[in-house]
Scaffold this motif. Structure first.
Motif, mmCIF file in Angstrom:
data_model
loop_
_atom_site.group_PDB
_atom_site.id
_atom_site.type_symbol
_atom_site.label_atom_id
_atom_site.label_comp_id
_atom_site.label_asym_id
_atom_site.label_seq_id
_atom_site.Cartn_x
_atom_site.Cartn_y
_atom_site.Cartn_z
ATOM 1 N N GLU A 1 0.968 -1.212 0.109
ATOM 2 C CA GLU A 1 0.007 -0.132 0.021
ATOM 3 C C GLU A 1 1.004 1.127 -0.102
ATOM 4 O O GLU A 1 1.491 1.632 1.028
ATOM 5 C CB GLU A 1 -0.832 0.027 1.302
ATOM 6 N N ARG A 2 0.958 2.058 -1.238
ATOM 7 C CA ARG A 2 1.801 3.030 -1.341
ATOM 8 C C ARG A 2 1.393 4.389 -1.037
ATOM 9 O O ARG A 2 2.166 5.350 -1.115
ATOM 10 C CB ARG A 2 2.466 2.751 -2.569
ATOM 11 N N GLY A 3 0.163 4.550 -0.594
ATOM 12 C CA GLY A 3 -0.227 5.944 -0.365
ATOM 13 C C GLY A 3 -0.224 6.315 1.033
ATOM 14 O O GLY A 3 -0.764 7.476 1.378
ATOM 15 N N HIS A 4 0.570 5.879 1.920
ATOM 16 C CA HIS A 4 1.029 6.335 3.230
ATOM 17 C C HIS A 4 1.750 7.466 3.136
ATOM 18 O O HIS A 4 2.674 7.640 2.435
ATOM 19 C CB HIS A 4 1.332 5.189 4.156
ATOM 20 N N LYS A 5 1.596 8.379 4.286
ATOM 21 C CA LYS A 5 2.418 9.793 4.231
ATOM 22 C C LYS A 5 3.235 9.385 5.578
ATOM 23 O O LYS A 5 2.886 9.579 6.908
ATOM 24 C CB LYS A 5 1.548 10.884 4.672
ATOM 25 N N LEU A 6 4.392 8.865 5.271
ATOM 26 C CA LEU A 6 5.362 8.750 6.395
ATOM 27 C C LEU A 6 6.324 9.835 6.765
ATOM 28 O O LEU A 6 6.760 10.029 7.628
ATOM 29 C CB LEU A 6 6.081 7.397 6.092
ATOM 30 N N TYR A 7 6.587 10.630 5.511
ATOM 31 C CA TYR A 7 7.568 11.575 5.792
ATOM 32 C C TYR A 7 6.880 12.931 4.749
ATOM 33 O O TYR A 7 6.381 12.653 3.693
ATOM 34 C CB TYR A 7 8.996 11.453 5.256
ATOM 35 N N ASP A 8 7.029 13.926 5.427
ATOM 36 C CA ASP A 8 6.438 15.194 4.609
ATOM 37 C C ASP A 8 7.381 16.041 4.053
ATOM 38 O O ASP A 8 8.247 16.173 4.860
ATOM 39 C CB ASP A 8 5.320 16.149 5.596
ATOM 40 N N PHE A 9 6.957 16.609 2.719
ATOM 41 C CA PHE A 9 8.037 17.391 2.209
ATOM 42 C C PHE A 9 8.211 18.577 2.984
ATOM 43 O O PHE A 9 7.267 19.304 3.766
ATOM 44 C CB PHE A 9 7.628 17.766 0.904
ATOM 45 N N GLN A 10 9.499 19.059 3.239
ATOM 46 C CA GLN A 10 9.916 20.236 4.027
ATOM 47 C C GLN A 10 10.457 21.622 3.272
ATOM 48 O O GLN A 10 10.120 22.788 3.338
ATOM 49 C CB GLN A 10 10.655 19.905 5.163
ATOM 50 N N PHE A 11 11.491 21.042 2.519
ATOM 51 C CA PHE A 11 12.198 22.063 1.810
ATOM 52 C C PHE A 11 13.026 21.585 0.547
ATOM 53 O O PHE A 11 13.376 20.399 0.679
ATOM 54 C CB PHE A 11 13.125 22.740 2.667
ATOM 55 N N ASN A 12 13.266 22.454 -0.503
ATOM 56 C CA ASN A 12 13.906 21.925 -1.485
ATOM 57 C C ASN A 12 14.995 22.981 -1.940
ATOM 58 O O ASN A 12 14.410 24.015 -1.926
ATOM 59 C CB ASN A 12 13.222 21.500 -2.785
ATOM 60 N N THR A 13 16.260 22.682 -2.000
ATOM 61 C CA THR A 13 17.177 24.020 -2.257
ATOM 62 C C THR A 13 18.041 23.523 -3.323
ATOM 63 O O THR A 13 18.289 22.436 -3.434
ATOM 64 C CB THR A 13 17.901 24.519 -1.296
ATOM 65 N N ARG A 14 18.009 24.418 -4.508
ATOM 66 C CA ARG A 14 18.983 24.200 -5.574
ATOM 67 C C ARG A 14 20.413 25.076 -5.266
ATOM 68 O O ARG A 14 21.326 25.028 -6.342
ATOM 69 C CB ARG A 14 18.389 25.068 -6.822
ATOM 70 N N GLN B 1 7.362 -1.964 10.390
ATOM 71 C CA GLN B 1 6.263 -2.558 11.365
ATOM 72 C C GLN B 1 5.222 -3.121 10.830
ATOM 73 O O GLN B 1 4.403 -4.119 11.440
ATOM 74 C CB GLN B 1 5.882 -1.599 12.432
ATOM 75 N N SER B 2 4.848 -2.953 9.602
ATOM 76 C CA SER B 2 3.792 -3.542 8.807
ATOM 77 C C SER B 2 4.272 -4.591 8.112
ATOM 78 O O SER B 2 3.691 -5.126 7.045
ATOM 79 C CB SER B 2 3.013 -2.300 8.038
ATOM 80 N N ASP B 3 5.623 -4.974 8.248
ATOM 81 C CA ASP B 3 6.170 -6.221 7.428
ATOM 82 C C ASP B 3 6.278 -5.798 6.009
ATOM 83 O O ASP B 3 6.292 -6.554 4.989
ATOM 84 C CB ASP B 3 5.396 -7.522 7.491
ATOM 85 N N TYR B 4 6.675 -4.312 5.817
ATOM 86 C CA TYR B 4 7.053 -3.721 4.565
ATOM 87 C C TYR B 4 5.738 -3.629 3.757
ATOM 88 O O TYR B 4 5.695 -3.662 2.632
ATOM 89 C CB TYR B 4 8.150 -4.403 3.804
ATOM 90 N N ALA B 5 4.558 -3.959 4.085
ATOM 91 C CA ALA B 5 3.144 -3.976 3.377
ATOM 92 C C ALA B 5 2.883 -2.446 3.238
ATOM 93 O O ALA B 5 1.818 -2.163 2.437
ATOM 94 C CB ALA B 5 2.273 -4.814 4.188
ATOM 95 N N LYS B 6 3.368 -1.539 3.951
ATOM 96 C CA LYS B 6 2.710 -0.283 4.000
ATOM 97 C C LYS B 6 3.916 0.669 3.484
ATOM 98 O O LYS B 6 5.033 0.523 4.330
ATOM 99 C CB LYS B 6 2.320 0.451 5.092
ATOM 100 N N GLY B 7 3.543 1.613 2.675
ATOM 101 C CA GLY B 7 4.878 2.508 2.343
ATOM 102 C C GLY B 7 4.320 3.949 1.645
ATOM 103 O O GLY B 7 3.254 4.053 1.448
ATOM 104 N N GLN B 8 5.314 4.589 1.467
ATOM 105 C CA GLN B 8 5.028 5.993 0.845
ATOM 106 C C GLN B 8 6.030 6.147 -0.511
ATOM 107 O O GLN B 8 7.215 5.615 -0.415
ATOM 108 C CB GLN B 8 5.649 6.988 1.786
ATOM 109 N N GLU B 9 5.663 6.816 -1.488
ATOM 110 C CA GLU B 9 6.477 6.583 -2.870
ATOM 111 C C GLU B 9 6.574 8.399 -3.075
ATOM 112 O O GLU B 9 5.541 8.950 -3.022
ATOM 113 C CB GLU B 9 5.620 6.023 -3.978
ATOM 114 N N ILE B 10 7.966 8.484 -2.925
ATOM 115 C CA ILE B 10 8.047 9.858 -3.269
ATOM 116 C C ILE B 10 8.465 10.075 -4.763
ATOM 117 O O ILE B 10 9.525 9.088 -5.440
ATOM 118 C CB ILE B 10 9.246 10.438 -2.488
ATOM 119 N N ASP B 11 7.823 10.822 -5.436
ATOM 120 C CA ASP B 11 7.762 10.958 -7.058
ATOM 121 C C ASP B 11 8.425 12.129 -7.370
ATOM 122 O O ASP B 11 8.187 13.313 -6.955
ATOM 123 C CB ASP B 11 6.560 10.872 -7.520
ATOM 124 N N LEU B 12 9.720 12.177 -7.994
ATOM 125 C CA LEU B 12 10.345 13.301 -8.477
ATOM 126 C C LEU B 12 11.013 13.311 -9.966
ATOM 127 O O LEU B 12 10.644 12.048 -10.523
ATOM 128 C CB LEU B 12 11.390 13.685 -7.406
#
Length: 451
Positions: free
Chosen positions: A114-127, A396-407
């Motif tokens: 299940e890839r729709g989970h929010k585990l880490y939120d975007f904070q900042f991007n610097t170039r 802890q979900s036995d790797y069944a839950k996740g987040q996909e960061i798309d860039l």
């Protein structure tokens, strides 16, 4: 690993360099050449560059919530949408393979996540920080030392970025002569110059970096100069593919290197003497030591991965299941789980109590798994593809839950901060090269404050 002639430090992939003019160029995870650095690029002029750069190229969490692309890509000015571009990228991408073994049954093994989970939120991007990559198969070029401090390879320099101050500073320049400050009788140390750093890690204030011609550089971040540097092998194809910093079972700090000359070397981190040298049947692309310092994961130009005794180098067992060469590994902090990343586009999870087969197979979206990291508490695991996707799994979900960061862009490395609060991603790209920062999401933060 694939021998790659790289006479000058370059961007290995520049598929986004003409992003607006030619957005659908064919993209492959394969050797490519960009524009070599001019001599002027060797000077230490980064602070002037930071002062002159405009903050409008950066993106904050507030701006992202208001609709700005996290990388600052102006989709509204283009004649295609982000979704359309992603769709085309997925269709066009060709994963680099060394072996042509059948992948027909691989998908059946892969875990449903299940890839729709929010585990880490975007904070900042610097170039203001732009990662650079020396070899297209090596992506461990970023290391965080706190939730506010991260070190990134940029051209011939290791750059320190402070997310608190929003400023960067050069921590190490290896273009000019690098002279070791610590020398002992019989020491291997000697001066190096124009080192193209191929891999890097930091632990307990010690930075260890490997070079494209078999170099090893060690620097204590709280001390001036370089503690130790040398060329550890004279093999013609001598690239240092990986470095690891660990502790031996009796508590002494060690630096471990994996090289294309099919050897793993162990150095004492106080005298930098070479304590051990282990030989294997093929080029070693990656190595990592278990948390208790007893086991050594050895991965390279073979579909099989090895577990060896870290003291003797003797192979304890062979891990079978991958279909191509491996370039990434990481141990769970409890020492029981090992994760390995492969060019067959999967990460396999192994339980040391029964290594006859992997307990889980996790698949990426497009390409090889080139970087794997666990948080220090073992709660999350991140795996990065060569480009575009970073996946975070809840262990802890036995790797069944996740987040996909798309860039969009080549991924130079990923690193969790030691306190698990931040995740940094280095993006190598001529136009949109940057450093992405994500913060751990706390759903029950108010409860933590109470207790």
């Amino acid at each position: 690993m694939e021998h790659f002639q790289n006479h000058e430090l370059e961007y290995i992939a520049d598929d986004y360099s003409d992003f607006e003019d030619n957005p659908f160029d064919e993209f492959n995870d394969s050797p490519r050449r960009g524009t070599a650095l001019d001599d002027a690029d060797l000077d230490s002029d980064f602070e002037d560059e930071f002062e002159l750069s405009k903050s409008k190229n950066d993106t904050s969490a507030v701006e992202a919530r208001n609709g700005k692309d996290i990388q600052g890509i102006p989709w509204e000015r283009m004649n295609f949408t982000r979704d359309k571009y992603r769709e085309t990228r997925l269709k066009q991408y060709k994963n680099y393979e060394n072996l042509s073994l059948s992948r027909e049954d691989l998908q059946k093994e892969c875990k449903e996540v299940e890839r729709g989970h929010k585990l880490y939120d975007f904070q900042f991007n610097t170039r203001l920080v732009k990662s650079t990559i020396v070899h297209f198969q090596l992506r461990n070029l970023l290391s965080a030392t706190s939730k506010h401090d991260v070190y990134v390879m940029q051209n011939y320099s290791v750059m320190h970025w402070s997310s608190l101050l929003r400023r960067g500073k050069e921590a190490l320049n290896v273009a000019k002569p690098t002279v070791p400050s610590l020398k002992y009788p019989g020491s291997m140390a000697h001066t190096l110059s124009r080192v193209q750093i191929s891999t890097m890690t930091i632990k307990d204030n010690l930075l260890a970096a490997g070079g494209f011609r078999g170099e090893l550089i060690c620097k204590y971040l709280n001390q001036p100069g370089v503690a130790f540097c040398t060329k550890i092998t004279t093999d013609e194809n001598a690239i240092t593919n990986a470095v690891d910093i660990c502790h031996s079972p009796n508590g002494f700090m060690r630096v471990v290197t994996a090289n294309n000359d099919a050897q793993v070397r162990v150095f004492d981190a106080s005298s930098f003497a070479c304590l051990s040298r282990f030989s294997f049947p093929w080029s070693v692309n990656n190595t990592s030591v278990s948390p208790d310092g007893r086991l050594l994961a050895v991965l390279g130009d073979s579909p099989e991965c090895l577990i060896a005794d870290a003291q003797s180098g003797k192979v304890v067992t062979t891990l079978k299941g991958h279909l191509d060469y491996s370039f990434a590994s990481a141990w769970h902090p409890d020492g029981r789980i090992l994760a390995t990343g492969n060019q067959d586009t999967t990460c396999r999870i192994w339980d040391t109590r029964n290594l006859s087969e992997s307990v889980s197979v996790l698949k990426g979206r497009m390409g090889a798994i080139r970087t794997i990291r666990f948080t220090s508490d073992g709660r999350f695991m991140a795996m990065a593809e060569p480009a575009d996707f970073v996946h975070i799994f809840d262990t802890q979900s036995d790797y069944a839950k996740g987040q996909e960061i798309d860039l969009f862009g080549e991924i130079a490395g990923v690193s969790f901060s030691p306190d698990t609060e931040a995740l940094f991603i280095g993006v190598a790209d001529r136009t949109y090269g940057s450093l992405l920062e994500f913060n751990r999401k706390h759903y029950n933060h108010y409860l933590e404050c109470i207790f």
